[in-house]
Design a protein around this motif. Sequence first.
Motif, PDB file in Angstrom:
ATOM      1  N   ALA A 163      26.495   3.882   6.307  1.00  0.00           N
ATOM      2  CA  ALA A 163      25.348   3.204   5.714  1.00  0.00           C
ATOM      3  C   ALA A 163      24.463   4.219   5.004  1.00  0.00           C
ATOM      4  O   ALA A 163      24.541   5.426   5.261  1.00  0.00           O
ATOM      5  N   ALA A 164      23.635   3.725   4.117  1.00  0.00           N
ATOM      6  CA  ALA A 164      22.723   4.611   3.396  1.00  0.00           C
ATOM      7  C   ALA A 164      21.849   5.372   4.376  1.00  0.00           C
ATOM      8  O   ALA A 164      21.242   4.777   5.273  1.00  0.00           O
ATOM      9  N   MET A 165      21.826   6.692   4.243  1.00  0.00           N
ATOM     10  CA  MET A 165      21.006   7.584   5.064  1.00  0.00           C
ATOM     11  C   MET A 165      21.460   7.654   6.526  1.00  0.00           C
ATOM     12  O   MET A 165      20.772   8.254   7.349  1.00  0.00           O
ATOM     13  N   GLU A 166      22.602   7.053   6.857  1.00  0.00           N
ATOM     14  CA  GLU A 166      23.036   7.033   8.263  1.00  0.00           C
ATOM     15  C   GLU A 166      23.243   8.440   8.802  1.00  0.00           C
ATOM     16  O   GLU A 166      22.898   8.741   9.945  1.00  0.00           O
ATOM     17  N   PHE A 167      23.849   9.282   8.007  1.00  0.00           N
ATOM     18  CA  PHE A 167      24.125  10.653   8.449  1.00  0.00           C
ATOM     19  C   PHE A 167      23.312  11.655   7.624  1.00  0.00           C
ATOM     20  O   PHE A 167      23.784  12.749   7.336  1.00  0.00           O
ATOM     21  N   ASP A 168      22.111  11.268   7.274  1.00  0.00           N
ATOM     22  CA  ASP A 168      21.258  12.110   6.450  1.00  0.00           C
ATOM     23  C   ASP A 168      21.081  13.484   7.088  1.00  0.00           C
ATOM     24  O   ASP A 168      20.687  13.594   8.256  1.00  0.00           O
ATOM     25  N   GLY A 169      21.398  14.520   6.337  1.00  0.00           N
ATOM     26  CA  GLY A 169      21.236  15.879   6.836  1.00  0.00           C
ATOM     27  C   GLY A 169      22.427  16.421   7.589  1.00  0.00           C
ATOM     28  O   GLY A 169      22.426  17.581   7.998  1.00  0.00           O
ATOM     29  N   THR A 170      23.459  15.596   7.792  1.00  0.00           N
ATOM     30  CA  THR A 170      24.669  16.036   8.490  1.00  0.00           C
ATOM     31  C   THR A 170      25.842  15.989   7.525  1.00  0.00           C
ATOM     32  O   THR A 170      26.024  15.007   6.800  1.00  0.00           O
ATOM     33  N   ALA A 171      26.631  17.041   7.517  1.00  0.00           N
ATOM     34  CA  ALA A 171      27.758  17.112   6.587  1.00  0.00           C
ATOM     35  C   ALA A 171      28.805  16.055   6.908  1.00  0.00           C
ATOM     36  O   ALA A 171      29.161  15.847   8.061  1.00  0.00           O
ATOM     37  N   LEU A 172      29.285  15.386   5.884  1.00  0.00           N
ATOM     38  CA  LEU A 172      30.401  14.452   5.994  1.00  0.00           C
ATOM     39  C   LEU A 172      31.310  14.708   4.798  1.00  0.00           C
ATOM     40  O   LEU A 172      30.907  14.502   3.658  1.00  0.00           O
ATOM     41  N   ASP A 173      32.519  15.155   5.068  1.00  0.00           N
ATOM     42  CA  ASP A 173      33.425  15.520   3.984  1.00  0.00           C
ATOM     43  C   ASP A 173      34.263  14.352   3.483  1.00  0.00           C
ATOM     44  O   ASP A 173      34.623  14.311   2.301  1.00  0.00           O
ATOM     45  N   PHE A 174      34.577  13.401   4.371  1.00  0.00           N
ATOM     46  CA  PHE A 174      35.415  12.284   3.928  1.00  0.00           C
ATOM     47  C   PHE A 174      35.326  11.162   4.964  1.00  0.00           C
ATOM     48  O   PHE A 174      35.127  11.407   6.162  1.00  0.00           O
ATOM     49  N   HIS A 175      35.467   9.923   4.462  1.00  0.00           N
ATOM     50  CA  HIS A 175      35.552   8.750   5.341  1.00  0.00           C
ATOM     51  C   HIS A 175      36.863   8.035   5.092  1.00  0.00           C
ATOM     52  O   HIS A 175      37.252   7.812   3.936  1.00  0.00           O
ATOM     53  N   VAL A 176      37.557   7.689   6.172  1.00  0.00           N
ATOM     54  CA  VAL A 176      38.747   6.847   6.079  1.00  0.00           C
ATOM     55  C   VAL A 176      38.568   5.667   7.030  1.00  0.00           C
ATOM     56  O   VAL A 176      38.022   5.825   8.128  1.00  0.00           O
ATOM     57  N   PRO A 177      39.016   4.477   6.633  1.00  0.00           N
ATOM     58  CA  PRO A 177      38.729   3.289   7.441  1.00  0.00           C
ATOM     59  C   PRO A 177      39.679   3.056   8.607  1.00  0.00           C
ATOM     60  O   PRO A 177      39.348   2.312   9.524  1.00  0.00           O
ATOM     61  N   ASP A 178      40.867   3.663   8.556  1.00  0.00           N
ATOM     62  CA  ASP A 178      41.835   3.371   9.613  1.00  0.00           C
ATOM     63  C   ASP A 178      42.820   4.518   9.778  1.00  0.00           C
ATOM     64  O   ASP A 178      42.832   5.479   9.003  1.00  0.00           O
ATOM     65  N   CYS A 179      43.650   4.388  10.811  1.00  0.00           N
ATOM     66  CA  CYS A 179      44.594   5.458  11.147  1.00  0.00           C
ATOM     67  C   CYS A 179      45.648   5.656  10.069  1.00  0.00           C
ATOM     68  O   CYS A 179      46.039   6.796   9.774  1.00  0.00           O
ATOM     69  N   ALA A 180      46.110   4.570   9.475  1.00  0.00           N
ATOM     70  CA  ALA A 180      47.094   4.700   8.406  1.00  0.00           C
ATOM     71  C   ALA A 180      46.510   5.468   7.228  1.00  0.00           C
ATOM     72  O   ALA A 180      47.181   6.312   6.621  1.00  0.00           O
ATOM     73  N   GLY A 181      45.263   5.186   6.916  1.00  0.00           N
ATOM     74  CA  GLY A 181      44.604   5.897   5.831  1.00  0.00           C
ATOM     75  C   GLY A 181      44.433   7.368   6.133  1.00  0.00           C
ATOM     76  O   GLY A 181      44.567   8.214   5.240  1.00  0.00           O
ATOM     77  N   PHE A 182      44.170   7.687   7.395  1.00  0.00           N
ATOM     78  CA  PHE A 182      44.025   9.099   7.742  1.00  0.00           C
ATOM     79  C   PHE A 182      45.361   9.823   7.646  1.00  0.00           C
ATOM     80  O   PHE A 182      45.430  10.956   7.151  1.00  0.00           O
TER      81      PHE A 182
END
Length: 220
Positions: A192-211
Amino acid sequence: MKLARPRAVIFDWDNTLVDSWAVIHHALSTTFEALGEEPWTLAETRQRVRKSARDSFPELFGPRAGEATEVFYRTYEADHLAQLNPLPGAEAMLQGLAELPDLKLAVVSNKKGTLLRKEALHLGWERHFVSLVGANDAEQDKPAPEVVDFALAGSGIAAGPGVWFVGDTDIDLVCAENSGCTAILLRPDAPAAMEFDGTALDFHVPDCAGFSELVIQSLK
């Protein structure tokens, strides 16, 4: 963003690889009730449970933290194996990644280490990992960087961008950042917007197959 080629993948356990919210919530509710406190709702449990009991129970229960810890683990251990459910695609993902040459897999969880290893053995997944590290195994628990070093000890791999830390909550991302690893969010919902504000996030994947696909593409 181009991700660093992975040499190791460290997974969170609860609600990254297995669905365990129901059993965690039940054990925590029983603990609150035993100590005369108002239990959290399931939604509150999902939102608030991040740290290990070693780190969070003194904050929650003060001088009765030892009593709370005893009640929680007694309740949790009573039925956690019967309620253990792999998340969709997790088993196939682990099987496929474990077969890739020159890629090591590990787990860093804030579940007590003895319980984590029982669950992995129950599922037959322990063979996929070079280490299964839980709460109380290292000098400090997640998100301390020491726990990542502990998980990688003996692997010949040092913490850094070539180690992908994969989890479903903010504490996993913080642990990745603290240890200099690549931070991967694995869950159906996008941040969500600002959910991880200030914390590094390099990538999001929705499921295990995607990972799995992300890892394979990054190894080419």
